[in-house]
Design an enzyme around this catalytic site. Structure first.
Site, mmCIF file in Angstrom:
data_model
loop_
_atom_site.group_PDB
_atom_site.id
_atom_site.type_symbol
_atom_site.label_atom_id
_atom_site.label_comp_id
_atom_site.label_asym_id
_atom_site.label_seq_id
_atom_site.Cartn_x
_atom_site.Cartn_y
_atom_site.Cartn_z
ATOM 1 N N ASP A 9 0.865 -1.175 0.000
ATOM 2 C CA ASP A 9 0.000 0.000 0.000
ATOM 3 C C ASP A 9 0.906 1.231 0.000
ATOM 4 O OD1 ASP A 9 -2.351 1.671 0.437
ATOM 5 O OD2 ASP A 9 -1.650 1.846 2.504
ATOM 6 N N ALA A 11 -0.043 5.312 1.331
ATOM 7 C CA ALA A 11 -0.161 6.140 2.535
ATOM 8 C C ALA A 11 -0.394 5.303 3.786
ATOM 9 C CB ALA A 11 -1.288 7.155 2.366
ATOM 10 N N LYS A 50 -11.371 7.132 -2.618
ATOM 11 C CA LYS A 50 -11.730 8.269 -1.781
ATOM 12 C C LYS A 50 -13.196 8.696 -1.897
ATOM 13 C CE LYS A 50 -7.766 8.126 -0.015
ATOM 14 N NZ LYS A 50 -7.667 6.935 0.846
ATOM 15 N N ASP A 183 -1.918 -1.080 5.790
ATOM 16 C CA ASP A 183 -2.112 -0.535 7.135
ATOM 17 C C ASP A 183 -3.571 -0.309 7.497
ATOM 18 O OD1 ASP A 183 -2.438 2.899 6.969
ATOM 19 O OD2 ASP A 183 -2.016 1.736 5.175
#
EC number: 3.11.1.1
Length: 264
Positions: A9, A11, A50, A183
């Site tokens: 991944d 960010a 997003k 994450d």
């Protein structure tokens, strides 16, 4: 079994420690409409495309009820599109400041490449957003072999399509010869849905939600408690392994390869 590729991944995993770039923007676009949302709420859908993240926030019962109290109706698709357009405008302006590789990432990538392992990546950012992040990260020494965004496939996380496209472009199969590391809960679901070894990284993650300074200054017992909460959340959502820092990744690979573990 030999691991042939690792799909990272972005960010909160390889760049932007704590995944702070989108957080404040999500909170701001709701606050401008008189609807306060907490950092915890804003982080919950992290990892999704997003616009799907904005949509998921509007569907949270507390937020939906607050919106209804203020506007006399639930959020509409028009509301979601308007907020997303504002989100994009603000995020594009700040993204270059949130593209620095997390400590230790470049060294781990270099070590993996020395072993002949290919480096792929997936993200919840759009292609236009990643054009900014990837360019800045490359200037600072981090550049995976391949990058897939939700724009490149039929759907983003938790669907496995971004991982499959990485596999095709990197020329690696079967999927259990690859590791997906991320994450967020959606990263764990993406990896499992793709049939890959799935690893959750804790320090620097969106799920932990702490800056480097907060980690350094926190009472060790309190930090340990927070780490274990995130570890359990990853496992509950499909992680085969959890690591606290990226430096532990190669030991996970060795466990998979030496013990001939089978994905379950």
């Amino acid at each position: 079994m030999k691991i042939e590729a690792v799909i990272f991944d972005w960010a909160g995993t390889t760049v932007d420690y704590g995944c702070f770039a989108p957080l404040e923007v999500f909170m701001e676009i709701f606050h401008k409409r008189g609807v306060g949302i907490t950092a915890e709420e804003a982080r919950k859908p992290m990892g999704l495309l997003k616009i799907d993240h904005v949509r998921a926030l509007t569907e949270m019962p507390r937020i939906a009820n607050e919106w209804n109290r203020i506007f006399g109706k639930l959020p509409t698709e028009t509301d979601i599109q308007e907020m997303y357009e504002e989100f994009e405008e603000i995020l594009f302006a700040i993204l270059p400041r949130y593209a620095s590789p997390i400590h230790g990432v470049k060294e781990v990538i270099a070590s993996l490449r020395e072993r002949g392992i290919k480096i792929g990546s997936t993200t919840g950012y759009t292609r236009e957003m990643m054009d900014i992040v990837a360019k800045e990260a490359a200037l600072q020494g981090y550049k995976p072999d391949f990058l897939v965004t939700p724009d490149d496939v039929p759907a983003g996380r938790p669907y496995p399509w971004m991982c499959y496209k990485n596999a095709m472009e990197l020329g690696v199969y079967p999927m259990n010869h690859m590791i997906k590391i991320g994450d967020t809960v959606s990263d764990m679901k993406e990896g499992r849905n793709a049939g890959m070894w799935t690893v959750g990284v804790i320090l620097g993650s969106s799920e932990l939600g702490l800056s480097e300074e907060e980690v350094e200054n926190m009472d060790p017992a309190e930090l340990r408690e927070k780490i274990e909460v995130v570890r359990n959340r990853f496992v509950e959502n499909g992680a085969h392994f959890t690591i606290e820092t990226m430096q532990e990744l190669e030991s996970v690979m060795e466990r998979i390869e030496k013990q001939e573990l089978i994905i379950s």
